[in-house]
Design a protein around this motif. Structure first.
Motif, PDB file in Angstrom:
ATOM      1  N   GLY A   1     -13.493   0.240  27.897  1.00  0.00           N
ATOM      2  CA  GLY A   1     -12.966  -1.112  27.747  1.00  0.00           C
ATOM      3  C   GLY A   1     -13.507  -1.808  26.518  1.00  0.00           C
ATOM      4  N   ILE A   2     -14.700  -1.412  26.092  1.00  0.00           N
ATOM      5  CA  ILE A   2     -15.281  -1.992  24.878  1.00  0.00           C
ATOM      6  C   ILE A   2     -14.450  -1.624  23.659  1.00  0.00           C
TER       7      ILE A   2
ATOM      8  N   GLY B   1     -11.175  -0.934  23.612  1.00  0.00           N
ATOM      9  CA  GLY B   1      -9.904  -1.628  23.640  1.00  0.00           C
ATOM     10  C   GLY B   1      -8.708  -0.699  23.494  1.00  0.00           C
ATOM     11  N   GLN B   2      -7.545  -1.205  23.871  1.00  0.00           N
ATOM     12  CA  GLN B   2      -6.321  -0.418  23.904  1.00  0.00           C
ATOM     13  C   GLN B   2      -5.900   0.078  22.517  1.00  0.00           C
ATOM     14  N   LEU B   3      -6.040  -0.753  21.493  1.00  0.00           N
ATOM     15  CA  LEU B   3      -5.572  -0.368  20.161  1.00  0.00           C
ATOM     16  C   LEU B   3      -6.403   0.783  19.591  1.00  0.00           C
ATOM     17  N   VAL B   4      -7.717   0.666  19.723  1.00  0.00           N
ATOM     18  CA  VAL B   4      -8.602   1.722  19.229  1.00  0.00           C
ATOM     19  C   VAL B   4      -8.321   3.039  19.939  1.00  0.00           C
ATOM     20  N   LEU B   5      -8.206   2.972  21.266  1.00  0.00           N
ATOM     21  CA  LEU B   5      -7.965   4.176  22.046  1.00  0.00           C
ATOM     22  C   LEU B   5      -6.618   4.807  21.703  1.00  0.00           C
ATOM     23  N   ALA B   6      -5.627   3.986  21.409  1.00  0.00           N
ATOM     24  CA  ALA B   6      -4.310   4.518  21.060  1.00  0.00           C
ATOM     25  C   ALA B   6      -4.361   5.318  19.757  1.00  0.00           C
ATOM     26  N   ILE B   7      -5.103   4.827  18.775  1.00  0.00           N
ATOM     27  CA  ILE B   7      -5.267   5.580  17.523  1.00  0.00           C
ATOM     28  C   ILE B   7      -5.922   6.923  17.785  1.00  0.00           C
TER      29      ILE B   7
ATOM     30  N   ALA C   1      -3.653   4.722  26.830  1.00  0.00           N
ATOM     31  CA  ALA C   1      -4.715   3.922  26.206  1.00  0.00           C
ATOM     32  C   ALA C   1      -4.994   2.671  27.030  1.00  0.00           C
ATOM     33  N   LYS C   2      -3.936   2.038  27.546  1.00  0.00           N
ATOM     34  CA  LYS C   2      -4.108   0.836  28.374  1.00  0.00           C
ATOM     35  C   LYS C   2      -4.883   1.167  29.648  1.00  0.00           C
TER      36      LYS C   2
ATOM     37  N   ALA D   1     -15.855  -8.410  24.829  1.00  0.00           N
ATOM     38  CA  ALA D   1     -16.782  -7.471  25.464  1.00  0.00           C
ATOM     39  C   ALA D   1     -18.231  -7.788  25.109  1.00  0.00           C
ATOM     40  N   ALA D   2     -18.465  -8.103  23.833  1.00  0.00           N
ATOM     41  CA  ALA D   2     -19.836  -8.397  23.401  1.00  0.00           C
ATOM     42  C   ALA D   2     -20.337  -9.701  23.995  1.00  0.00           C
ATOM     43  N   ALA D   3     -19.443 -10.685  24.176  1.00  0.00           N
ATOM     44  CA  ALA D   3     -19.854 -11.996  24.681  1.00  0.00           C
ATOM     45  C   ALA D   3     -20.108 -12.003  26.183  1.00  0.00           C
ATOM     46  N   ALA D   4     -19.643 -10.979  26.882  1.00  0.00           N
ATOM     47  CA  ALA D   4     -19.740 -10.949  28.345  1.00  0.00           C
ATOM     48  C   ALA D   4     -21.143 -11.234  28.890  1.00  0.00           C
ATOM     49  N   PRO D   5     -22.235 -10.707  28.291  1.00  0.00           N
ATOM     50  CA  PRO D   5     -23.562 -11.004  28.843  1.00  0.00           C
ATOM     51  C   PRO D   5     -23.923 -12.489  28.828  1.00  0.00           C
TER      52      PRO D   5
END
Length: 341
Positions: free
Chosen positions: A43-44, A46-52, A33-34, A209-213
Motif C-alpha cells: 500500500g505504501i 500505491g496503485q500507480l507504482v505497482l502497475a508500472i 495493482a489496485k 502513507a508516511a503521514a499515518a504515524p
C-alpha cells in the motif's frame, strides 16, 4: 472487388480484437495493482507504482505480442490524459487558499529547488535532457503522474517516460519508509510532520502513507500540502513546454505544445471547488481517474524490460536520489523557518 471487401472485414475484426487485447491487458494489470495496493506493505507503493512494475514483470516473464501494442499505446497516451483530467476532482482549491500563503511558499520553493537540483545533477551525470527533465518534474511535483503529464511537452518516447516514472516511483517508496522510521526523531508536531511529508514526498499515496504515524491531523495536512504541489503542475507544464520549444534545433521554429489535458485537470478542480457535484460522485470520479492512470502506467511498463531499466535508469535514479535528499533537507528547514512545525 467483392472478394477484396470480404477479406477486409476479417482483417478489421482482427485489428479490433488486437486493439481490445491491449486494452484488456492494461485493465487487468491495473486491477491487480489496485488489489495489491490494499496489502499493508505494498500500500505504501500505491496503485500507480505497482502497475508500472507489473507491466515490466509481465513483459519480462510472458512477453507482449506486437499486435497488442496499439491498444497498449491507447492506454498509455489517451487514457492517461483522461485520467489526469479526472484527477483534478481530488483537488479543492479552497483548501489551498485556507492553508495560507506559507504553505504555498513552501511548495513553490520545494518544487523550484528540486527541479533545478535534479535536472542539474542529472545533466552532470550525462543523463540525456529529456530523462533529466522528466526525473526532475516527477521528484519535484507529483511522481509518476507528473512524469506522464510532462512527457508530451518534451516529446518523450514510451521508454523514457516509463523508466523516469519507475525511477521516481521507487524513490518515493524508499523515502516513505524512511520518513515513517524518522518520525519520532524529527521533533515535529503532527500537523508539522504532515506539512513536511506532503511538501517533500513524491506521490499522493506516499504522502498519506508516511503521514499515518502522526494520525488524522498529519494526514489531512499532508494531503493539503501535497495537492498544493499537484496544483503547481499546471504552470510547470506550461513553462516546460515554452522552454522545450525554445531548445529546438537552431533556425527551426518549434510549436509550443499546449497541455490541454492539464488545463482540463484545473477545470475539474474548479468544478470540485464550486461543489457542483456531491462528494460521493467526486470520490467515484477520483477512483476512476486512478484506474485510468494505472492502465496507462501498466502500458508504460509493458514497453520497458528490466534490462533497459537497468541500463537507462541507474544515473537518473542516482540524480533523483541526491535531489530527493536535498528536497527532504530543504523541506524540513522550511517547516521550521516558516513556523509550520
Amino acid at each position: 472487388m467483392i472478394a477484396s471487401q470480404g477479406s477486409a472485414l476479417p482483417r478489421r475484426k482482427r485489428n479490433l480484437n488486437a486493439y481490445m487485447l491491449g486494452l484488456c491487458l492494461t485493465f487487468v494489470l491495473s486491477l491487480l495493482a489496485k488489489g495489491l495496493a490494499l496489502l499493508p506493505f505494498l500500500g505504501i507503493m500505491g496503485q500507480l507504482v505497482l502497475a508500472i512494475l507489473l507491466g515490466m514483470a509481465y513483459r519480462a516473464s510472458v512477453g507482449v505480442p506486437e499486435y497488442a501494442m496499439p491498444g497498449i499505446a491507447f492506454s498509455n497516451k489517451k487514457l492517461l490524459r483522461l485520467g489526469i483530467i479526472l484527477l483534478g476532482m481530488r483537488l479543492n482549491l479552497a483548501d489551498i487558499v485556507h492553508a495560507g500563503p506559507r504553505v504555498l511558499l513552501l511548495a513553490v520553493i520545494n518544487i523550484s529547488v528540486t527541479l533545478l537540483a535534479v535536472y542539474g545533477i542529472a545533466r552532470l551525470m550525462k543523463v540525456d535532457p529529456v530523462m533529466s527533465l522528466l526525473s526532475a518534474c516527477g521528484s519535484a511535483i507529483c511522481g509518476a503522474a507528473a512524469v506522464a503529464a510532462i512527457a508530451p511537452q518534451v516529446r518523450a518516447n514510451e521508454q523514457e517516460t516509463a523508466v523516469s516514472a519507475a525511477v521516481v516511483a521507487l524513490l518515493g517508496t524508499l523515502f516513505t519508509l524512511l520518513y515513517v522510521g524518522l518520525y519520532p526523531l524529527l521533533g515535529l508536531s503532527p500537523a508539522g510532520y504532515g506539512v513536511f511529508a506532503g511538501g517533500t514526498l513524491h506521490e499522493v499515496a506516499h504522502a498519506i502513507a508516511a503521514a499515518a504515524p502522526g494520525g488524522k491531523e498529519a494526514e489531512d495536512m499532508a494531503v493539503i500540502v501535497k495537492l498544493t504541489r499537484v496544483a503547481l503542475l499546471v504552470p510547470v507544464a506550461v513553462l516546460v513546454g515554452v522552454w522545450s520549444s525554445r531548445k529546438g534545433a537552431a533556425g527551426e521554429k518549434s510549436r509550443i505544445p499546449i497541455p490541454w489535458f492539464v488545463l482540463g485537470f484545473l477545470g475539474m478542480s474548479g468544478i470540485h471547488t464550486l461543489g457542483i457535484l456531491p462528494e460521493s460522485a467526486a470520490a467515484q470520479i477520483v477512483t476512476a481517474a486512478y484506474m485510468l492512470m494505472a492502465m496507462a502506467m501498466a502500458g508504460l511498463g509493458l514497453n520497458v524490460d528490466f534490462a533497459v531499466f537497468g541500463r537507462k535508469g541507474g544515473r537518473p535514479f542516482a540524480a533523483a536520489l541526491i535531489g530527493s535528499c536535498l528536497l527532504a533537507g530543504v523541506g524540513y528547514a522550511l517547516v521550521r523557518v516558516l513556523g509550520l512545525a
